[in-house]
Scaffold this active site. Structure first.
Site, PDB file in Angstrom:
ATOM      1  N   GLU A  47       0.868  -1.192   0.000  1.00  0.00           N
ATOM      2  CA  GLU A  47       0.000   0.000   0.000  1.00  0.00           C
ATOM      3  C   GLU A  47       0.903   1.241   0.000  1.00  0.00           C
ATOM      4  O   GLU A  47       1.963   1.230   0.644  1.00  0.00           O
ATOM      5  CB  GLU A  47      -0.829  -0.020   1.307  1.00  0.00           C
ATOM      6  CG  GLU A  47      -1.660   1.212   1.566  1.00  0.00           C
ATOM      7  CD  GLU A  47      -2.278   1.224   2.982  1.00  0.00           C
ATOM      8  OE1 GLU A  47      -1.649   0.713   3.941  1.00  0.00           O
ATOM      9  OE2 GLU A  47      -3.399   1.746   3.126  1.00  0.00           O
ATOM     10  N   ASN A 107      -7.000   6.200  -1.742  1.00  0.00           N
ATOM     11  CA  ASN A 107      -5.908   5.277  -1.448  1.00  0.00           C
ATOM     12  C   ASN A 107      -6.118   4.114  -2.431  1.00  0.00           C
ATOM     13  O   ASN A 107      -7.035   3.314  -2.273  1.00  0.00           O
ATOM     14  CB  ASN A 107      -6.012   4.828   0.015  1.00  0.00           C
ATOM     15  CG  ASN A 107      -4.818   4.010   0.454  1.00  0.00           C
ATOM     16  OD1 ASN A 107      -4.085   3.478  -0.374  1.00  0.00           O
ATOM     17  ND2 ASN A 107      -4.642   3.894   1.762  1.00  0.00           N
ATOM     18  N   LYS A 124      -9.421   1.997  -1.935  1.00  0.00           N
ATOM     19  CA  LYS A 124      -9.647   1.446  -0.584  1.00  0.00           C
ATOM     20  C   LYS A 124     -11.006   1.862  -0.035  1.00  0.00           C
ATOM     21  O   LYS A 124     -11.310   3.060   0.074  1.00  0.00           O
ATOM     22  CB  LYS A 124      -8.523   1.912   0.342  1.00  0.00           C
ATOM     23  CG  LYS A 124      -8.521   1.310   1.732  1.00  0.00           C
ATOM     24  CD  LYS A 124      -7.240   1.746   2.453  1.00  0.00           C
ATOM     25  CE  LYS A 124      -7.084   1.185   3.847  1.00  0.00           C
ATOM     26  NZ  LYS A 124      -5.797   1.617   4.464  1.00  0.00           N
ATOM     27  N   GLU A 143      -6.277   8.736   7.660  1.00  0.00           N
ATOM     28  CA  GLU A 143      -6.747   8.342   6.319  1.00  0.00           C
ATOM     29  C   GLU A 143      -8.097   8.970   5.993  1.00  0.00           C
ATOM     30  O   GLU A 143      -8.370   9.332   4.864  1.00  0.00           O
ATOM     31  CB  GLU A 143      -6.827   6.819   6.202  1.00  0.00           C
ATOM     32  CG  GLU A 143      -5.458   6.181   6.093  1.00  0.00           C
ATOM     33  CD  GLU A 143      -5.528   4.758   5.602  1.00  0.00           C
ATOM     34  OE1 GLU A 143      -6.100   4.506   4.539  1.00  0.00           O
ATOM     35  OE2 GLU A 143      -5.004   3.881   6.303  1.00  0.00           O
ATOM     36  N   CYS A 169      -4.870  -3.104   2.781  1.00  0.00           N
ATOM     37  CA  CYS A 169      -4.594  -3.023   4.219  1.00  0.00           C
ATOM     38  C   CYS A 169      -5.804  -3.300   5.108  1.00  0.00           C
ATOM     39  O   CYS A 169      -6.239  -4.423   5.253  1.00  0.00           O
ATOM     40  CB  CYS A 169      -3.943  -1.691   4.557  1.00  0.00           C
ATOM     41  SG  CYS A 169      -3.186  -1.725   6.198  1.00  0.00           S
ATOM     42  N   ASN A 194       0.275  -1.085   5.343  1.00  0.00           N
ATOM     43  CA  ASN A 194       1.173  -0.336   6.238  1.00  0.00           C
ATOM     44  C   ASN A 194       0.520  -0.436   7.607  1.00  0.00           C
ATOM     45  O   ASN A 194      -0.424   0.315   7.904  1.00  0.00           O
ATOM     46  CB  ASN A 194       1.220   1.148   5.873  1.00  0.00           C
ATOM     47  CG  ASN A 194       2.022   1.469   4.620  1.00  0.00           C
ATOM     48  OD1 ASN A 194       3.084   2.068   4.686  1.00  0.00           O
ATOM     49  ND2 ASN A 194       1.490   1.088   3.469  1.00  0.00           N
TER      50      ASN A 194
HETATM   51  N1  CDV Z   1      -3.040   1.374   6.624  1.00  0.00           N
HETATM   52  C1  CDV Z   1      -3.979   0.745   7.346  1.00  0.00           C
HETATM   53  O1  CDV Z   1      -5.092   0.532   6.879  1.00  0.00           O
HETATM   54  N2  CDV Z   1      -3.648   0.382   8.610  1.00  0.00           N
HETATM   55  C2  CDV Z   1      -4.564  -0.245   9.512  1.00  0.00           C
HETATM   56  C3  CDV Z   1      -4.229   0.080  10.944  1.00  0.00           C
HETATM   57  C4  CDV Z   1      -4.426   1.507  11.238  1.00  0.00           C
HETATM   58  C5  CDV Z   1      -5.038  -0.745  11.899  1.00  0.00           C
HETATM   59  C6  CDV Z   1      -4.551  -1.762   9.351  1.00  0.00           C
HETATM   60  O2  CDV Z   1      -5.636  -2.354   9.296  1.00  0.00           O
HETATM   61  O3  CDV Z   1      -3.503  -2.372   9.333  1.00  0.00           O
END
Ligand code: CDV
Length: 310
Positions: A47, A107, A124, A143, A169, A194
């Site tokens: 990501e 994103n 996303k 975000e 993510c 991330n």
């Molecule tokens: N970049 C993300 O989406 N990170 C989230 C954190 C903040 C919980 C994740 O689900 O990994």
């Protein structure tokens, strides 16, 4: 005919805020070359793979963050990745911040095929964090301030020898993500992430527990939808903010078949047999035979929890 897709997960070590796109793309190219030498068909990058994880930084003026976003794709900084993909017949998944011509921010991830052409785009859907500065957090996760929720749903593309899906993510923590793709027969889901090593609210979750939660979500998504799930981390210390590693490849049985063991740039690979998806898709998770949609209305009509009245 056997349908093998040789997947490479290109875990990236940290990208510091001071690193420019050119330097980052050279690192990504290096990983892509390694993948190519190993005859991989597709490389999965993280990501927001072109920059540091910038949503940790608060700016009063949202437009002050525009320099972290890409206004076109491909653009001159990332063109070498597209050229390499075409010359060496290697597809790739790439996450980046997208700034559209209409001024929207997403994103985003793209899927680029073995001719170097963008064949899929995902934005996303499940944006974690806050839209305003949160004084209770040890670091910010903004975000919701800098991105709009994705507006493309969870499509599945017939490309590169199979039915391919993408998410990003936090999406992996939501079973709906995988199920919507599962209902389109998805065989391989790619995702970049991330994920901070610890919880920004400072609770007692250990790094090991958070790693377990990360893996269990991907494993459940794979098993319950009988598909391969492939996750690429951006890991290590970005300007003092720790991100977890744990990039992995999960088979349709829910087993982790390959896993990164460093916090840096590292390639892991696996020959994914897409026909392994068939067994569970035709038995325990034969959706047509077993799903009971008359009992699922709440899933798409209700957002928060509504307990029965006392
Ligand atoms: N970049 C993300 O989406 N990170 C989230 C954190 C903040 C919980 C994740 O689900 O990994």
């Amino acid at each position: 005919m056997v349908r093998i897709v040789r997947i490479a997960v290109a875990q990236c070590g940290p990208i510091q805020a001071s690193e420019d796109r050119r330097t980052v793309v050279l690192r990504l190219l290096d990983l892509m070359e390694q993948a190519c030498r190993n005859k991989c068909d597709i490389v999965v990058f993280p990501e927001l793979a072109l920059t540091t994880f910038f949503p940790r930084y608060y700016e009063e003026e949202r437009s002050a963050m525009n320099h972290w976003f890409e206004q076109g794709m491909p653009n001159p900084s990332v063109q070498p990745l597209f050229d390499y993909a075409k010359q060496h017949s290697t597809g790739f998944y790439l996450g980046y911040g997208e700034h559209t011509s209409k001024g929207h921010h997403f994103n985003t991830s793209i899927l680029v095929d073995q001719q170097g052409v963008i064949c899929g785009k995902y934005r996303k859907v499940h944006l974690p964090g806050d839209s305003e500065y949160n004084p209770h957090k040890r670091w910010q996760h903004l975000e919701k301030r800098y991105f709009q929720p994705g507006n493309l749903g969870f499509p599945v593309w017939r490309t590169m020898g199979g039915l391919m899906g993408m998410c990003i993510c936090n999406d992996r923590r939501w079973p709906e993500t995988f199920r919507v793709m599962g209902l389109q027969g998805v065989e391989l889901v790619m995702l970049g992430y991330n994920t901070p090593t610890l919880n920004s609210l400072g609770n007692s979750e250990s790094a090991d527990l958070r790693m377990m939660q990360h893996h269990i979500c991907m494993q459940a998504g794979a098993y319950q939808n009988s598909c391969w799930v492939v996750g690429a981390a951006k890991a290590g210390s970005e300007d003092g903010f720790e991100l977890m590693a744990g990039s992995c490849i999960v088979s349709p049985s829910g087993e982790i078949v390959a896993r990164a063991n460093t916090n840096g740039d590292e390639l892991i690979m696996h020959e994914c047999d897409l026909d392994l998806c068939n067994f569970y898709k035709q038995t325990i998770f034969d959706f047509a035979a077993h799903r009971r949609i008359e009992h699922y209305q709440k899933i798409s009509s209700q957002i928060g929890v509504e307990p029965p009245s006392e």
